[in-house]
Design an enzyme around this catalytic site. Structure first.
Site, PDB file in Angstrom:
ATOM      1  N   SER A  35       1.008  -1.385   0.502  1.00 21.72           N
ATOM      2  CA  SER A  35       0.253   0.245   0.199  1.00 21.72           C
ATOM      3  C   SER A  35       0.721   1.334  -0.058  1.00 21.72           C
ATOM      4  O   SER A  35       1.996   1.311   0.542  1.00 21.72           O
ATOM      5  CB  SER A  35      -1.098  -0.445   0.831  1.00 21.72           C
ATOM      6  OG  SER A  35      -1.750  -0.967   1.256  1.00 21.72           O
TER       7      SER A  35
HETATM    8  N1  SAH Z   1      -1.457  -4.690   3.776  1.00 23.08           N
HETATM    9  C1  SAH Z   1      -0.876  -4.623   2.672  1.00 23.08           C
HETATM   10  C2  SAH Z   1      -1.365  -4.462   1.637  1.00 23.08           C
HETATM   11  C3  SAH Z   1      -1.544  -5.812   0.400  1.00 23.08           C
HETATM   12  S1  SAH Z   1      -2.955  -5.731  -0.520  1.00 23.08           S
HETATM   13  C4  SAH Z   1       0.689  -4.534   2.535  1.00 23.08           C
HETATM   14  O1  SAH Z   1       1.019  -3.260   3.260  1.00 23.08           O
HETATM   15  O2  SAH Z   1       1.515  -4.406   1.873  1.00 23.08           O
HETATM   16  C5  SAH Z   1      -3.902  -6.635  -0.155  1.00 23.08           C
HETATM   17  C6  SAH Z   1      -2.996  -7.482   0.416  1.00 23.08           C
HETATM   18  O3  SAH Z   1      -4.983  -8.446   0.930  1.00 23.08           O
HETATM   19  C7  SAH Z   1      -2.654  -8.524  -0.664  1.00 23.08           C
HETATM   20  O4  SAH Z   1      -1.941  -9.156  -0.323  1.00 23.08           O
HETATM   21  C8  SAH Z   1      -4.025  -9.920  -0.870  1.00 23.08           C
HETATM   22  O5  SAH Z   1      -3.391 -11.270  -1.338  1.00 23.08           O
HETATM   23  C9  SAH Z   1      -4.791  -9.947   0.681  1.00 23.08           C
HETATM   24  N2  SAH Z   1      -6.377 -10.409   0.461  1.00 23.08           N
HETATM   25  C10 SAH Z   1      -7.188 -10.150  -0.900  1.00 23.08           C
HETATM   26  N3  SAH Z   1      -8.208 -11.029  -0.187  1.00 23.08           N
HETATM   27  C11 SAH Z   1      -8.028 -11.313   0.696  1.00 23.08           C
HETATM   28  C12 SAH Z   1      -8.943 -12.158   1.836  1.00 23.08           C
HETATM   29  N4  SAH Z   1      -9.929 -12.612   1.165  1.00 23.08           N
HETATM   30  N5  SAH Z   1      -8.350 -12.972   2.662  1.00 23.08           N
HETATM   31  C13 SAH Z   1      -6.941 -12.348   3.483  1.00 23.08           C
HETATM   32  N6  SAH Z   1      -6.171 -11.491   2.329  1.00 23.08           N
HETATM   33  C14 SAH Z   1      -7.231 -11.249   1.403  1.00 23.08           C
END
Ligand code: SAH
Length: 216
Positions: free
Chosen positions: A64
């Protein structure tokens, strides 16, 4: 895994950018100033790590934007010892911010590749979440509920009921970007005031990768 003076200098510049964009929580700013974001990214992006931008990580996901991480972290109003559930571990950067804020962190990730990578990586930097879980964030984590706060780091097409029900009754906070994928999501804060009563606040548009339904 190097963290040079150059990286530290770029991080301070990033902290200043976040201040000018309106982030005021000093603990959040300190965390951003301390955590080596470049180590959470694929090496080809090292030069970009301290720009205020989202970047690709593995499995078609993104780390993010720092402003978004700081904005969501601020809304959580964490004090040390709070129990926090994160949905979407991804690179682990937001997880590290939560650890720096003194939270006991549970974090769920549905992409196995990211779950494995981040589970190995975070302890190397000294960040010990209470538990990283491979699973579906739509369900929350009933066995560890209730939580002081829950943060969703992917765009949710709707607000999953289990997340609301897993908040503490006296002020538990859910921070979740709500909206269909492909469009912007509205950053939304729910504050629980009792068994069935919630206050709801909206904070404008953000763009996230989608919160996907369970594939396991
Ligand atoms: N907080 C992370 C953001 C990653 S993007 C960072 O700063 O790097 C969002 C993440 O949510 C992705 O890794 C994706 O795989 C995850 N995601 C999507 N749907 C999800 C679900 N149903 N349960 C858990 N994780 C999920």
């Amino acid at each position: 895994m190097k963290d040079t003076f150059k990286h530290q200098g770029l991080r301070q510049q990033l902290v200043n950018v976040l201040k000018t964009k309106g982030i005021t929580n000093t603990n959040v700013l300190k965390a951003v100033g301390k955590i080596p974001r470049h180590l959470f990214m694929d090496s080809s992006f090292l030069d970009h790590a301290y720009q205020d931008k989202a970047f690709p990580i593995a499995a078609d996901q993104t780390i993010s934007q720092p402003y978004t991480v700081a904005f969501q972290s601020e809304l959580l109003e964490i004090t040390p010892g709070h129990t926090v559930l994160e949905i979407g571990t991804g690179s682990g950067y937001q997880t590290a911010v939560l650890c720096e804020l003194g939270a006991r962190v549970y974090s769920i990730e549905r992409q196995q590749e990211l779950f494995k990578k981040t589970s190995k990586f975070l302890p190397k930097l000294g960040y010990r979440a209470k538990h990283l879980i491979f699973g579906d964030g739509y369900k929350g984590l009933p066995e560890q509920a209730p939580f002081d706060s829950i943060i969703v780091t992917a765009g949710a097409p709707f607000v999953p009921k289990p997340l609301l029900s897993q908040l503490k009754h006296d002020g538990g906070r859910l921070v979740i970007p709500v909206g269909d994928s492909g469009k912007a999501q509205i950053m939304t804060l729910f504050i629980r005031k009792g068994p069935k009563s919630f206050e709801q606040y909206e904070f404008g548009e953000f763009k996230f990768v989608p919160l996907l339904e369970d594939k396991n």
